[in-house]
Design a protein around this motif. Structure first.
Motif, PDB file in Angstrom:
ATOM      1  N   HIS A  36     -17.754  87.718  -6.000  1.00 11.97           N
ATOM      2  CA  HIS A  36     -16.355  87.360  -6.237  1.00 11.97           C
ATOM      3  C   HIS A  36     -15.835  87.940  -7.549  1.00 11.97           C
ATOM      4  O   HIS A  36     -14.667  87.809  -7.847  1.00 11.97           O
ATOM      5  N   ARG A  37     -16.688  88.547  -8.308  1.00 12.94           N
ATOM      6  CA  ARG A  37     -16.199  89.214  -9.529  1.00 12.94           C
ATOM      7  C   ARG A  37     -16.003  90.716  -9.299  1.00 12.94           C
ATOM      8  O   ARG A  37     -15.713  91.457 -10.226  1.00 12.94           O
ATOM      9  N   ALA A  67     -10.379  75.255  -3.953  1.00  9.79           N
ATOM     10  CA  ALA A  67     -11.316  74.554  -3.095  1.00  9.79           C
ATOM     11  C   ALA A  67     -10.929  73.097  -3.197  1.00  9.79           C
ATOM     12  O   ALA A  67     -11.023  72.500  -4.277  1.00  9.79           O
ATOM     13  N   THR A 231      -8.258  69.974 -15.502  1.00 10.84           N
ATOM     14  CA  THR A 231      -8.945  71.240 -15.739  1.00 10.84           C
ATOM     15  C   THR A 231      -9.108  71.975 -14.418  1.00 10.84           C
ATOM     16  O   THR A 231      -8.577  73.059 -14.246  1.00 10.84           O
ATOM     17  N   TYR A 232      -9.824  71.335 -13.496  1.00  4.80           N
ATOM     18  CA  TYR A 232     -10.118  72.008 -12.234  1.00  4.80           C
ATOM     19  C   TYR A 232      -8.842  72.520 -11.581  1.00  4.80           C
ATOM     20  O   TYR A 232      -8.802  73.638 -11.079  1.00  4.80           O
ATOM     21  N   TYR A 233      -7.815  71.676 -11.594  1.00  6.20           N
ATOM     22  CA  TYR A 233      -6.579  72.084 -10.896  1.00  6.20           C
ATOM     23  C   TYR A 233      -5.470  72.435 -11.876  1.00  6.20           C
ATOM     24  O   TYR A 233      -4.303  72.356 -11.526  1.00  6.20           O
ATOM     25  N   ASP A 237      -5.062  78.000 -15.714  1.00  7.88           N
ATOM     26  CA  ASP A 237      -6.304  78.777 -15.588  1.00  7.88           C
ATOM     27  C   ASP A 237      -6.192  79.774 -14.430  1.00  7.88           C
ATOM     28  O   ASP A 237      -6.660  80.912 -14.514  1.00  7.88           O
ATOM     29  N   PRO A 248     -10.886  80.986 -11.938  1.00  9.32           N
ATOM     30  CA  PRO A 248     -11.502  80.234 -13.036  1.00  9.32           C
ATOM     31  C   PRO A 248     -12.911  79.726 -12.727  1.00  9.32           C
ATOM     32  O   PRO A 248     -13.618  79.312 -13.617  1.00  9.32           O
ATOM     33  N   TYR A 249     -13.274  79.708 -11.466  1.00  7.82           N
ATOM     34  CA  TYR A 249     -14.650  79.304 -11.099  1.00  7.82           C
ATOM     35  C   TYR A 249     -14.973  80.027  -9.793  1.00  7.82           C
ATOM     36  O   TYR A 249     -14.221  80.938  -9.392  1.00  7.82           O
ATOM     37  N   THR A 250     -16.042  79.670  -9.154  1.00 10.95           N
ATOM     38  CA  THR A 250     -16.423  80.403  -7.951  1.00 10.95           C
ATOM     39  C   THR A 250     -15.468  80.073  -6.801  1.00 10.95           C
ATOM     40  O   THR A 250     -15.369  78.923  -6.382  1.00 10.95           O
ATOM     41  N   PRO A 251     -14.751  81.049  -6.305  1.00  9.42           N
ATOM     42  CA  PRO A 251     -13.755  80.774  -5.264  1.00  9.42           C
ATOM     43  C   PRO A 251     -14.406  80.586  -3.895  1.00  9.42           C
ATOM     44  O   PRO A 251     -15.454  81.160  -3.609  1.00  9.42           O
ATOM     45  N   PRO A 252     -13.782  79.783  -3.040  1.00  7.87           N
ATOM     46  CA  PRO A 252     -14.251  79.629  -1.657  1.00  7.87           C
ATOM     47  C   PRO A 252     -13.770  80.827  -0.851  1.00  7.87           C
ATOM     48  O   PRO A 252     -12.740  80.792  -0.191  1.00  7.87           O
TER      49      PRO A 252
END
Lengths: 402, 402, 402, 402
Positions: A36-37, A67, A231-233, A237, A248-252
């Motif tokens: 994903h990067r 997610a 943070t998460y949502y 970010d 910002p984190y591992t995408p689904p």
């Protein structure tokens, strides 16, 4: 698997989401692992964001994908725009509007709540009154559930926008379009919606697991001053990461790829065709219900939803028995009544991938179940009403075919 | 994809094979590449052969699997047991029996042919007469199509065995069970069947591509003396390779793995339950047809097939129009009439994975199509007849449920 | 699954077919049931036939697809063009050429056989002599195995054509291109090939189960007079059915759809690029083998195959131990030696979806296995030779990248 | 697809999550739509919760599953146990510990932060000092990242627990086990972990999209008094819904079903075997790195992670070039350096489905890339070191095989 090896889910489901899934979407979701990067990610993400915006009916909104589910979408909406103690105006007319209101209170917001009996639409005139009364503009946001999945009721978002405009009220308009977007007309720009919320498992016909949220420029302008913790949502970010193809984190990734394909399918068909298709299926279902002699949960025909039909059963009859027997005996899933209408309503979901052929099997099953339970139903009656309607409303080209 | 993004195949198919496929079978077939010369292959092959034998109703037959179809199975049957100039006795009562007869002639066999009008079953008494007349036992094999897929007619194989036994005739009994095996009672040992032929895409609910053939010890004993040329489907190569986990060429591994899973499902359900399930679905369809006022192609009710129903339309009406319109307008596949009954029959396949719920959507579609085409049909009439039958014939446990 | 939950097949396979499968092809094969008598079938079949013809290097051939394997393709070739007693000229230089010759004899053909030690290519000059000697043109067909999968040897089909032309011999030229077509240069028209045979599980990177056969106009002209019996693979039935989108029996639809997608991928990449890619991977593998100090089975470097490398082990060492240990211990599949070279050769397949990255894991595994078995191998030596070669032969654009 | 039709992702990925996915897990995730309010849901959910608890090394924890990622898991941990203004103790030793600390501050927590150079483990002794100094027990929670994915460093959670116990400090111990759980030894009960956080895409070998969180009884006891606002990840809603088979919103059913299958696989293999397998693969990778002459990012060998190896490149050389070239030229994904070590580190992920055969292709690729970029690397050197190690450390049974 029980006594028969035909598993339940090979019959279509008639719940108002997750919907039956097109083969192409299952395959789009079922991706091998990819990085994903890498450059492959923005090649999926960027067109998806753009197409979702189209589906939302906007040219200016920014779209964010998490997610999560629609519930996370609600929380994204309020937490990125509001601060503890802020006042919001909302109407409870079903289970999902009730839950959003409850969420606001859990986050320390003050809710000015309009209540109507479940089955009614949001009363725009009462909203207008409340807004007019709010001379000091204490109300920071108006929350509206476009389609109450629990009652099968569609509300008039344009009328709420008109109420805001009539009083020159600056409050944000936040709309839960979970069970309407991509199935029923939705005009984010046209209705001046500031935050639109939906999920993957409804009109987009995907598995659950993706929250889809659109923010208008006006809503985006408030993000920095909003003090609800997050943070998460936190969409900041997302906004920071998207342009360069980050997240910002591992995408689904599979779900996002599925959403890309879903949008391509919807836009290829044409949103107007998608909406017309849903309306036609819904109307046939309603004809069947009428033939059964049962009332809709929706207080009047013009507010009946095109994605889910909630049907009232006779006083004293437990509507849950219909849902339970359909599941156990015929391996068909209908929706149960929720909250205030639990036991008094059962629901037929008919959004997403739902042909008239599939819908007929749901109607026929409901008839068998009701007959099994001793309800005064004529087998085939609802089916015939729907057949008649669907036959007569075929697209012109098909009517003339072969 | 046409004007609507709902692809045709999301509706169930109502052709008499390939059938609708259970999810578990699709996944069993869709295997990653594995080395067919490794120990993993016999771990799949050996239990499959054993279970197929059970499904054929035999304890002594040897089973052979080919990348191929039922047609290859027919050719495997005759080429491994007969020699050019050999005489076979066969009855043409539909398209598939005709084709097998034609194949025999192409291979230089002499066919003693009994002809009956399509729609009738094989007349065991006429078979008996022919066998009795064959004092010199010139007839080396009797060919019988258990279930004529073209006409929806089941023949009585036990009666043909009785005819052979009554005259003490040593001819082989070869049976095409393509559209009966794994769906309707089939007793290879009980009926003294010497070669049984089927394919993957019918009762086994798999994609087409696998021919499945069982040979009795009596048939196997003839293999060396049979002089029809053959290599690909020479069962000697299979017999030589199987015990050590080999295969004479690259096996279609995914299909064989699918067959393994299909057998597991069928045997877990119990073959008697499988047959009862097919009969119940078929009978409901026939009730619907009767409610429509249309005659079956089958000459009498007791020979009607439990896997496919062939329906005659009114004189002068082209039955193909029903099939064409169902496909084009409603994205539903029915079977067209073939050969002698082309244009006079349409067929509803109801074998394999076919719940009553799925079947109802087929019946409802047929009604819409016939109404569209101006046929004198009452919408919902056939559906109601089937609903009524299926409701009243639920398994005891389900009838009492919830 | 043994003591470790990492199933063997998650490592790439290194057998010369079935190959590792691209995700897109697995998904293309895994189709829901559709009606093969509907218009959807020719929409898949017709472009596939056309593209396969391109892959065969022909503008005039007709292509036929069977549920079957390459072996069925051989039988299709001879049975549709020859009659019992006909004479064919063929050369045995490995297991697969031997098997085709054996098939001819089983079908009553007279085979004039040229034998060379396994590992050598077909000697075109000896073919030429035999043809020259055949003044009466009794030889009706010349059979040639383009790429002997058992020995990793490529033969010169153009030279055989030249031999035919030099003598003005009218015999058909039939070529087994099972392990060359779609991977190595193949010119059906350019080489005057009359029948070309392959299967789905090699260069097309699909599961086994589809025989692919191309007939030149000259071969097609002989079909009516060919008297070998046949039905399943009688191309007249195919020719009759294809134009209107039919098929003589139930087609293996998923595999045909997979073949369509495979052709699209191959043609999009460009056949020359496909061939160059295979050559580059093969050459790297050969460099590794040389670094190991082991001889190829191929008698000379210029006939070494670009799809499979057969490697001789030291006198007295059982090569099967390498294959067995790789499978059991490292869950990696190599090919064993067959027939005359059984136990003296092991094979590394490198056709289809085989990146250099994947190939390196095969080479590294072979090294570990040989070391485990006490062979005098330097760990990493073959890997390094291949790395070096592959690094230096990257396509220009990639060499300059990042 | 670029110039070659071999898509990048057919090579294994070497990122530290999402990992390569076993076929069985992909198929478990790819479910048809089913009704999440039916009895089929608890049949999936309940055993999954129980097995995840086993994987966490606990007998008393309660497990909660969210559509989300590890980041949501962090937020779930703090929001369900803490209140604004609460003090937490945490150590930043890499990117992911930094992010969790940042999240705490965004939620109004006061963070007492211990900083060490990235590459070092959490210094338990400094933690002990801080806890000892906190006489008033103002610190409500200690946050620890078990395995710093950014640096490939494992910290000693047992030592932190010992520090807490030594001072009799009542603070909660919250552990990010995102890249350790299900791959490296993790003992929730044994180490007295109060909240354990992970995600689906690491040791569970699933797609991203599921946050997995375990709460100890002690942590659960604090949930009512925790005043950080929350709804979506409020575990009270989950606790209320789970026992009856409910879920507070639409669950990501396929991922939960995948998690069920993943746990079955892990427990069938045995967690100790899983951990040993990871250690063996990791150690082989480290041998290769040593052979390359490159230092680990990890400050000392005993803290090197068994799931990801972070490798320092030479001063002045941009490590990102390795990652970029591997992706572009060889279609292989490695992990880039993040934050403070960006450009100075590249990472090889080796968790989840990673055989030594797959790992060798990653090592061989890294060597080619480094050679391409002019780094002083001997091709094959690292590969040989890993081969040697892996050969010598085969499980006993395999070492003796064939």
């Amino acid at each position: 698997m029980t006594d028969r090896h035909v598993p339940a889910w090979h019959n279509p489901v008639f719940i108002p989401g997750p919907t039956n899934m097109p083969e192409a979407l299952r395959k789009a979701v079922d991706m091998p692992t990819m990085d994903h990067r890498s450059a492959a990610f923005p090649a999926i993400l960027h067109p998806t964001l753009k197409m979702v915006r189209q589906v939302l009916g906007s040219e200016t909104a920014e779209v964010f994908l998490f997610a999560g589910t629609g519930t996370l979408g609600w929380e994204t909406a309020i937490s990125n725009t509001l601060s503890p103690g802020d006042r919001v105006l909302a109407c409870e007319n079903g289970m999902f509007s009730r839950k959003w209101i409850d969420m606001c209170r859990r986050h320390g917001l003050e809710v000015e709540e309009i209540r109507v009996p479940w089955g009614e639409a949001i009363p725009a005139e009462r909203m207008a009154e409340a807004l007019a009364a709010d001379r000091g503009h204490a109300i920071r946001a108006v929350l509206a559930t476009h389609n109450e999945t629990a009652t099968g009721v569609r509300s008039d978002i344009a009328a709420i926008r008109a109420a805001l405009d009539a009083t020159g009220h600056p409050a944000l308009l936040m709309v839960d379009g979970v069970s309407s977007i991509a199935s029923m007309p939705f005009e984010m720009d046209g209705w001046g919606v500031d935050v639109a919320v939906t999920g993957s498992q409804k009109g987009f016909m995907l598995p659950a697991g993706l929250a889809v949220v659109g923010f208008s420029p006006k809503a985006l302008a408030l993000v920095e001053e909003a003090r609800l913790p997050r943070t998460y949502y936190d969409i900041r970010d997302m906004r920071g990461a998207y342009p360069s193809g980050g997240y910002p984190y591992t995408p689904p990734l599979g779900l996002i790829n599925g959403l890309k394909t879903a949008c391509e399918m919807l836009l290829e068909e044409g949103l107007d065709n998608v909406f017309a298709r849903h309306h036609r299926i819904a109307e046939g279902v309603r004809r069947a219900v009428r033939a059964w002699g049962l009332p809709l949960c929706a207080a009047s025909p013009e507010i009946a939803s095109d994605t889910v039909t909630a049907i009232r059963t006779l006083e004293g009859f437990d509507a849950n028995r219909i849902v339970a027997r359909a599941a156990e005996v015929y391996h068909v899933a209908f929706g149960a009544g929720l909250g205030d209408v639990a036991g008094r309503v059962f629901r037929i979901g008919h959004l997403g991938m739902m042909s008239e052929v599939m819908a007929l099997s749901g109607l026929a099953t409901a008839e068998m179940v009701m007959a099994d339970l001793g309800l005064p139903i004529t087998l085939g009656a609802g089916v015939a009403a729907a057949q008649d309607y669907w036959r007569r409303t075929l697209p012109e080209a098909l009517r003339m075919a072969a």
